[in-house]
Design an enzyme around this catalytic site. Structure first.
Site, mmCIF file in Angstrom:
data_model
loop_
_atom_site.group_PDB
_atom_site.id
_atom_site.type_symbol
_atom_site.label_atom_id
_atom_site.label_comp_id
_atom_site.label_asym_id
_atom_site.label_seq_id
_atom_site.Cartn_x
_atom_site.Cartn_y
_atom_site.Cartn_z
ATOM 1 N N ASN A 1 0.822 -1.218 0.000
ATOM 2 C CA ASN A 1 0.000 0.000 0.000
ATOM 3 C C ASN A 1 0.856 1.267 0.000
ATOM 4 O O ASN A 1 0.342 2.355 0.229
ATOM 5 C CB ASN A 1 -0.939 -0.015 1.219
ATOM 6 C CG ASN A 1 -0.180 -0.060 2.542
ATOM 7 O OD1 ASN A 1 1.045 0.032 2.555
ATOM 8 N ND2 ASN A 1 -0.897 -0.199 3.642
ATOM 9 N N HIS B 1 3.330 1.941 2.110
ATOM 10 C CA HIS B 1 3.853 2.390 3.405
ATOM 11 C C HIS B 1 5.375 2.300 3.457
ATOM 12 O O HIS B 1 5.980 1.458 2.784
ATOM 13 C CB HIS B 1 3.179 1.671 4.587
ATOM 14 C CG HIS B 1 3.591 0.256 4.842
ATOM 15 N ND1 HIS B 1 2.733 -0.681 5.372
ATOM 16 C CD2 HIS B 1 4.768 -0.406 4.670
ATOM 17 C CE1 HIS B 1 3.359 -1.825 5.514
ATOM 18 N NE2 HIS B 1 4.599 -1.692 5.091
ATOM 19 N N GLU C 1 1.332 4.304 7.452
ATOM 20 C CA GLU C 1 0.316 3.761 6.562
ATOM 21 C C GLU C 1 -0.345 4.889 5.745
ATOM 22 O O GLU C 1 -0.270 6.060 6.144
ATOM 23 C CB GLU C 1 -0.759 3.056 7.405
ATOM 24 C CG GLU C 1 -0.235 1.867 8.220
ATOM 25 C CD GLU C 1 -0.033 0.598 7.383
ATOM 26 O OE1 GLU C 1 0.399 0.689 6.233
ATOM 27 O OE2 GLU C 1 -0.317 -0.491 7.917
#
Ligand code: F6R
Length: 241
Positions: free
Chosen positions: A136, A138, A143
């Site tokens: 994602n 990160h 995050e």
């Protein structure tokens, strides 16, 4: 960002280990920022070989790790403390007193985060930071979010990260849901950054990171704002760029 593309993980591991060894050899009391996860393992294996062959001496090196699961205890099989001990620290001549990882069970969480950033500052700042990247986007456990968080902080892991990390645990219920992580500001203060990605499943995150669109929804995109970042990719991770 400079981009280096290699045939496979082992070539990347050898190349990144050479950069780290070069830094350790040329900078007295070098300070390294280290990552856990599958990605840096070939690099750590190659560093161990360089140590065994007498090429590099870690006795004056200090390290700060990016992150640690919150609450599981440093002696847990899957703690990042244990990971670093097993995969690197126990196999080189580093003084364990010179290795720092956020505490998994701090007495005072807020103070632990403040102290972690302060101890990096006091040590003189990170000379070379090694990063992996999440599916994602990160970096460390920053995050995707609406904002970038500057300093070391506690974070709720996303479902995507929990799913990705479940391979290390007996069941999804055992995967920690929170972690303590260096913030984006902590990472950007490093004088030099290397980010590594291997495998097709990282291709989308790499594409988003390199789009030049700095957006907290892809935390790694902030690396476009740093002047000394090198991206080490295998052909699969580079397949969408
Ligand atoms: C680990 C870390 C994470 C990982 C990322 C990729 O300290 O900070 O950001 O680098 O989740 O993990 P792997 O390498 O297991 O794919």
């Amino acid at each position: 960002m400079k981009i280096n593309i290699y045939n496979n993980k082992q070539e990347i591991g050898n190349a990144v280990a050479s950069v780290i060894a070069g830094k350790v050899l040329t900078k007295t009391n070098c300070i390294l920022g280290l990552a856990t996860g599958s990605t840096p393992i070939p690099t750590y294996n190659s560093l161990i070989e360089l140590y065994k062959n007498g090429v590099v001496d870690f006795s004056g090196v200090r390290t700060f790790n990016l992150d640690e699961y919150y609450g599981i205890g440093s002696m847990h099989e899957q703690s990042y403390y244990k990971f670093m001990y097993d995969n690197l620290f126990s196999k080189i001549n580093i003084d364990l007193k010179n290795t720092k990882i956020p505490s998994s069970q701090p007495k005072n969480l807020e103070q632990e985060c403040i102290d972690y950033d302060e101890s990096i500052e006091k040590a003189g700042g990170i000379d070379l930071q090694i990063l992996g990247i999440g599916h994602n986007g990160h970096i460390a456990f920053n995050e995707p979010s609406d904002v970038f968080t500057y300093g070391t902080h506690i974070v709720d892991l996303t479902e995507d990260t929990i799913q990705a990390n479940k391979r290390f645990f007996n069941s999804i219920d055992e995967v920690p849901k929170k972690a303590i992580t260096m913030g984006i500001g902590t990472i950007l203060k490093a004088r030099e950054i290397i980010i590594i990605a291997t495998g097709k499943d990282k291709a989308n995150a790499i594409k988003a990171m390199l789009s030049k669109n700095i957006d907290p929804k892809c935390p790694a995109s902030i690396l476009n704002a740093h002047t000394n970042v090198t991206v080490f990719l295998d052909k699969e991770a580079a397949s969408l760029i």
